[in-house]
Write a protein that holds these residues in place. Structure first.
Motif, PDB file in Angstrom:
ATOM      1  N   ASP A 306      97.124  63.416  40.411  1.00 19.11           N
ATOM      2  CA  ASP A 306      97.836  64.220  41.368  1.00 19.11           C
ATOM      3  C   ASP A 306      95.425  64.460  41.868  1.00 19.11           C
ATOM      4  O   ASP A 306      95.798  64.980  42.469  1.00 19.11           O
ATOM      5  CB  ASP A 306      97.661  65.117  40.373  1.00 19.11           C
ATOM      6  CG  ASP A 306      99.190  65.018  39.954  1.00 19.11           C
ATOM      7  OD1 ASP A 306      99.892  64.156  40.642  1.00 19.11           O
ATOM      8  OD2 ASP A 306      99.983  66.002  39.373  1.00 19.11           O
ATOM      9  N   GLN A 307      94.923  64.630  41.051  1.00 14.55           N
ATOM     10  CA  GLN A 307      93.532  64.403  41.965  1.00 14.55           C
ATOM     11  C   GLN A 307      92.821  64.191  42.328  1.00 14.55           C
ATOM     12  O   GLN A 307      92.377  64.589  42.941  1.00 14.55           O
ATOM     13  CB  GLN A 307      92.903  65.196  40.059  1.00 14.55           C
ATOM     14  CG  GLN A 307      92.832  66.145  39.393  1.00 14.55           C
ATOM     15  CD  GLN A 307      93.652  66.133  38.213  1.00 14.55           C
ATOM     16  OE1 GLN A 307      94.522  65.341  37.972  1.00 14.55           O
ATOM     17  NE2 GLN A 307      94.403  67.119  37.143  1.00 14.55           N
ATOM     18  N   ALA A 308      93.123  62.383  41.754  1.00 13.93           N
ATOM     19  CA  ALA A 308      92.544  61.251  42.970  1.00 13.93           C
ATOM     20  C   ALA A 308      93.040  61.486  44.076  1.00 13.93           C
ATOM     21  O   ALA A 308      93.058  61.652  45.289  1.00 13.93           O
ATOM     22  CB  ALA A 308      92.919  59.975  42.444  1.00 13.93           C
ATOM     23  N   GLY A 309      94.235  62.174  44.198  1.00  9.36           N
ATOM     24  CA  GLY A 309      95.548  61.753  46.113  1.00  9.36           C
ATOM     25  C   GLY A 309      94.232  63.297  46.491  1.00  9.36           C
ATOM     26  O   GLY A 309      94.756  63.579  47.947  1.00  9.36           O
ATOM     27  N   ALA A 310      94.508  64.167  45.720  1.00 12.29           N
ATOM     28  CA  ALA A 310      93.910  65.649  46.063  1.00 12.29           C
ATOM     29  C   ALA A 310      92.582  65.609  47.118  1.00 12.29           C
ATOM     30  O   ALA A 310      91.935  66.438  48.106  1.00 12.29           O
ATOM     31  CB  ALA A 310      93.456  67.117  45.236  1.00 12.29           C
ATOM     32  N   LEU A 311      92.360  64.358  46.417  1.00  6.86           N
ATOM     33  CA  LEU A 311      90.579  63.878  47.170  1.00  6.86           C
ATOM     34  C   LEU A 311      90.648  63.525  48.954  1.00  6.86           C
ATOM     35  O   LEU A 311      89.982  63.678  49.592  1.00  6.86           O
ATOM     36  CB  LEU A 311      90.640  62.845  46.870  1.00  6.86           C
ATOM     37  CG  LEU A 311      89.112  63.010  45.352  1.00  6.86           C
ATOM     38  CD1 LEU A 311      88.821  61.556  44.509  1.00  6.86           C
ATOM     39  CD2 LEU A 311      87.711  64.189  44.872  1.00  6.86           C
ATOM     40  N   ILE A 312      92.054  62.558  48.492  1.00  8.76           N
ATOM     41  CA  ILE A 312      91.879  62.265  50.378  1.00  8.76           C
ATOM     42  C   ILE A 312      93.055  63.307  51.427  1.00  8.76           C
ATOM     43  O   ILE A 312      93.930  64.019  50.915  1.00  8.76           O
ATOM     44  CB  ILE A 312      93.378  61.706  50.248  1.00  8.76           C
ATOM     45  CG1 ILE A 312      92.800  59.861  49.377  1.00  8.76           C
ATOM     46  CG2 ILE A 312      93.650  60.776  51.746  1.00  8.76           C
ATOM     47  CD1 ILE A 312      93.288  58.933  49.070  1.00  8.76           C
ATOM     48  N   THR A 313      92.296  63.513  51.847  1.00  6.84           N
ATOM     49  CA  THR A 313      92.253  64.595  52.971  1.00  6.84           C
ATOM     50  C   THR A 313      92.993  63.959  54.433  1.00  6.84           C
ATOM     51  O   THR A 313      93.437  64.351  55.436  1.00  6.84           O
ATOM     52  CB  THR A 313      91.114  65.498  53.686  1.00  6.84           C
ATOM     53  OG1 THR A 313      90.075  64.653  53.880  1.00  6.84           O
ATOM     54  CG2 THR A 313      90.159  65.895  52.383  1.00  6.84           C
ATOM     55  N   GLU A 333      87.045  70.174  60.651  1.00 12.46           N
ATOM     56  CA  GLU A 333      87.272  70.453  59.841  1.00 12.46           C
ATOM     57  C   GLU A 333      87.127  69.627  58.431  1.00 12.46           C
ATOM     58  O   GLU A 333      86.499  69.143  58.116  1.00 12.46           O
ATOM     59  CB  GLU A 333      89.369  70.090  60.137  1.00 12.46           C
ATOM     60  CG  GLU A 333      88.897  68.298  60.234  1.00 12.46           C
ATOM     61  CD  GLU A 333      90.588  68.460  60.984  1.00 12.46           C
ATOM     62  OE1 GLU A 333      90.937  68.302  60.187  1.00 12.46           O
ATOM     63  OE2 GLU A 333      90.597  68.388  62.324  1.00 12.46           O
ATOM     64  N   PRO A 334      87.664  70.672  58.088  1.00 10.76           N
ATOM     65  CA  PRO A 334      87.017  69.818  56.049  1.00 10.76           C
ATOM     66  C   PRO A 334      87.313  68.611  55.602  1.00 10.76           C
ATOM     67  O   PRO A 334      88.611  67.650  56.118  1.00 10.76           O
ATOM     68  CB  PRO A 334      88.102  70.899  54.803  1.00 10.76           C
ATOM     69  CG  PRO A 334      88.317  72.587  55.742  1.00 10.76           C
ATOM     70  CD  PRO A 334      88.922  72.160  56.979  1.00 10.76           C
ATOM     71  N   VAL A 335      86.715  67.745  55.420  1.00 10.77           N
ATOM     72  CA  VAL A 335      87.262  66.411  55.262  1.00 10.77           C
ATOM     73  C   VAL A 335      86.687  65.969  53.639  1.00 10.77           C
ATOM     74  O   VAL A 335      85.337  66.088  53.805  1.00 10.77           O
ATOM     75  CB  VAL A 335      85.584  65.649  56.257  1.00 10.77           C
ATOM     76  CG1 VAL A 335      86.211  64.164  55.734  1.00 10.77           C
ATOM     77  CG2 VAL A 335      86.222  65.948  57.742  1.00 10.77           C
ATOM     78  N   GLY A 336      87.498  65.146  53.227  1.00 13.30           N
ATOM     79  CA  GLY A 336      87.058  64.709  51.819  1.00 13.30           C
ATOM     80  C   GLY A 336      87.044  63.098  52.380  1.00 13.30           C
ATOM     81  O   GLY A 336      86.114  63.109  52.974  1.00 13.30           O
ATOM     82  N   LYS A 337      87.944  62.588  51.179  1.00 19.11           N
ATOM     83  CA  LYS A 337      87.905  61.245  51.895  1.00 19.11           C
ATOM     84  C   LYS A 337      89.092  60.685  52.579  1.00 19.11           C
ATOM     85  O   LYS A 337      90.106  61.864  52.987  1.00 19.11           O
ATOM     86  CB  LYS A 337      88.540  60.291  50.076  1.00 19.11           C
ATOM     87  CG  LYS A 337      87.581  60.764  49.161  1.00 19.11           C
ATOM     88  CD  LYS A 337      86.056  59.898  49.383  1.00 19.11           C
ATOM     89  CE  LYS A 337      86.576  58.475  49.481  1.00 19.11           C
ATOM     90  NZ  LYS A 337      84.349  58.043  50.034  1.00 19.11           N
ATOM     91  N   ILE A 338      88.533  59.769  53.287  1.00 20.53           N
ATOM     92  CA  ILE A 338      89.397  58.900  54.386  1.00 20.53           C
ATOM     93  C   ILE A 338      90.215  57.685  53.908  1.00 20.53           C
ATOM     94  O   ILE A 338      89.212  56.898  53.924  1.00 20.53           O
ATOM     95  CB  ILE A 338      88.530  59.241  55.573  1.00 20.53           C
ATOM     96  CG1 ILE A 338      88.964  60.255  56.083  1.00 20.53           C
ATOM     97  CG2 ILE A 338      89.298  58.486  57.424  1.00 20.53           C
ATOM     98  CD1 ILE A 338      87.664  60.570  57.181  1.00 20.53           C
ATOM     99  N   VAL A 359      96.374  64.157  57.626  1.00 21.85           N
ATOM    100  CA  VAL A 359      96.276  65.068  56.360  1.00 21.85           C
ATOM    101  C   VAL A 359      97.331  63.689  55.404  1.00 21.85           C
ATOM    102  O   VAL A 359      98.621  64.412  55.260  1.00 21.85           O
ATOM    103  CB  VAL A 359      95.793  66.578  55.982  1.00 21.85           C
ATOM    104  CG1 VAL A 359      96.303  67.221  54.913  1.00 21.85           C
ATOM    105  CG2 VAL A 359      95.116  67.166  57.661  1.00 21.85           C
ATOM    106  N   ARG A 360      97.017  63.891  54.172  1.00 21.99           N
ATOM    107  CA  ARG A 360      98.031  63.376  53.117  1.00 21.99           C
ATOM    108  C   ARG A 360      99.143  64.278  52.555  1.00 21.99           C
ATOM    109  O   ARG A 360      98.327  65.563  52.872  1.00 21.99           O
ATOM    110  CB  ARG A 360      97.228  63.277  52.202  1.00 21.99           C
ATOM    111  CG  ARG A 360      97.759  62.143  50.693  1.00 21.99           C
ATOM    112  CD  ARG A 360      97.280  61.877  49.658  1.00 21.99           C
ATOM    113  NE  ARG A 360      97.731  60.838  48.579  1.00 21.99           N
ATOM    114  CZ  ARG A 360      97.808  60.393  48.534  1.00 21.99           C
ATOM    115  NH1 ARG A 360      97.239  59.147  49.132  1.00 21.99           N
ATOM    116  NH2 ARG A 360      98.900  59.764  47.597  1.00 21.99           N
ATOM    117  N   ALA A 361     100.052  64.176  52.556  1.00 24.57           N
ATOM    118  CA  ALA A 361     101.201  65.126  52.135  1.00 24.57           C
ATOM    119  C   ALA A 361     101.064  64.619  50.967  1.00 24.57           C
ATOM    120  O   ALA A 361     100.627  64.023  49.913  1.00 24.57           O
ATOM    121  CB  ALA A 361     102.401  63.575  52.356  1.00 24.57           C
TER     122      ALA A 361
END
Length: 361
Positions: A306-313, A333-338, A359-361
């Motif tokens: 879940d945390q790993a997935g949250a990195l992907i924006t 806009e906020p950018v985490g991992k693409i 944005v990742r669902a």
């Protein structure tokens, strides 16, 4: 096969070239996902020592397309991440076992052609099997996870200690996750509220919002930091921003006999009171790459999907790389991992999953 080559500043050219042939000691990997980081942006902007042209992509995962007999027991069809670091094994750091700072260091996708291709030939020893429970787009982040884990390991954390992580970008967040796994209480500081919200999800016991225009920590923040450190300061500080003032903050706040790990990279100059280092007897440590920690990074990501997935924006299709880099540069806009979804990933995607860009669902 289709490749994307960065040929000049901010210029990517797509080309059709022959697929690589299988060589002894190598495997052919069909790339499914590539994730982008700040280094990729610097390469695209032609602000990187290796220079252009180059095929980028050093954070990636895919499936083994072809492989010969190997001692690792890896077979065709296996899901793998790839360790991109290349080292000579002969220089003094390598002989000391510190090959992560090899004097002749290289990196697939930075100093040599990388993973923005459909199929890539890599040495078998660079293959890292992906746990069954981990999706390939998350497995592509094993390389930054390994960098965060290296920084934490350099700091010699012990359960029950308190760490201050300066910067809640992907490296700081992954360091927070790993420290929490090790039984360390973590306080995170960043200038962006959205990042601090993620820090709490990654295990931070408190978060401190930094106002670059004001002294840090503020009075209330200092009270909160004292509360979790018995007024002695954090035993460990991970500096993950590369901002000079952040290193100055680390030296000021770290406990006496504490450790500071500098993992954020910048060519700028920091001003540090020289007497603070001996008076507090601070261990000031650098951290670069990792000592083959990508398998451990995969396990960390698999434990915390879940945390790993949250990195992907954001996600982009392979054909939309220019837009991905422009977004990274503009920071509109906020950018985490693409995540870049390569053709193999797109063909594996079930019908009805929607656009690849967004944005990742």
């Amino acid at each position: 096969m289709l490749i994307a080559r960065t040929v000049a500043r901010e210029t990517i050219r797509y080309e059709d070239i022959p697929e690589p042939a299988l060589e002894p000691g190598h495997a052919l990997v069909r790339v499914h996902n590539v994730t982008l980081c700040g280094t990729d942006l610097h390469i695209w902007e032609d602000d990187y020592p290796a220079g252009l042209p180059v095929i980028q992509g050093h954070e990636f995962a895919g499936t083994v397309e072809a492989i010969g007999t190997n001692d690792a027991g890896i077979r065709t069809g296996d899901r793998v991440a790839v360790s991109p670091m290349v080292y000579c094994g002969l220089c003094r750091p390598c002989r000391l076992g510190r090959f992560n700072v090899c004097e002749n260091i290289g990196c697939i996708g930075c100093y040599s052609d990388g993973a923005l291709v459909e199929i890539l030939s890599v040495p078998v020893e660079k293959l890292c099997p992906v746990p069954d429970s981990l999706e390939l787009d998350l497995a592509a982040m094993a390389e930054p996870a390994s960098i965060a884990m290296q920084a934490v390991n350099r700091g010699r954390p012990s359960p029950g200690e308190t760490a201050l992580v300066l910067g809640s970008g992907p490296i700081g967040l992954l360091a927070t996750l790993y420290l929490t796994d090790l039984g360390v209480s973590v306080v995170c500081a960043d200038t962006e509220p959205d990042r601090l919200a993620l820090a709490s999800m990654f295990g931070a016991v408190d978060t401190l919002l930094v106002d670059p225009r004001s002294d840090f920590p503020g009075a209330d923040q200092a009270v909160r930091l004292d509360a979790v450190t018995d007024s002695s300061g954090p035993e460990l500080v991970i500096e993950a921003t590369g901002v000079p003032s952040s290193l100055e903050t680390a030296v000021r706040l770290v406990a006496s006999a504490g450790r500071i790990v500098q993992v954020g990279i910048s060519a700028r100059t920091a001003s540090v009171p020289m007497n603070a280092v001996p008076f507090k007897e601070i261990d000031l440590l650098g951290s670069r790459n990792s000592l083959n920690l990508i398998p451990a990074g995969l396990e960390l990501l698999a434990r915390h999907r879940d945390q790993a997935g949250a990195l992907i924006t954001h996600r982009f299709a392979f054909g939309d790389l220019q837009q991905a880099f422009e977004l990274m540069r503009s920071r509109t806009e906020p950018v985490g991992k693409i995540v870049v979804d390569m053709p193999a990933s797109q063909s594996a995607r079930p019908a009805g999953t929607g656009a690849l860009t967004g944005v990742r669902a």
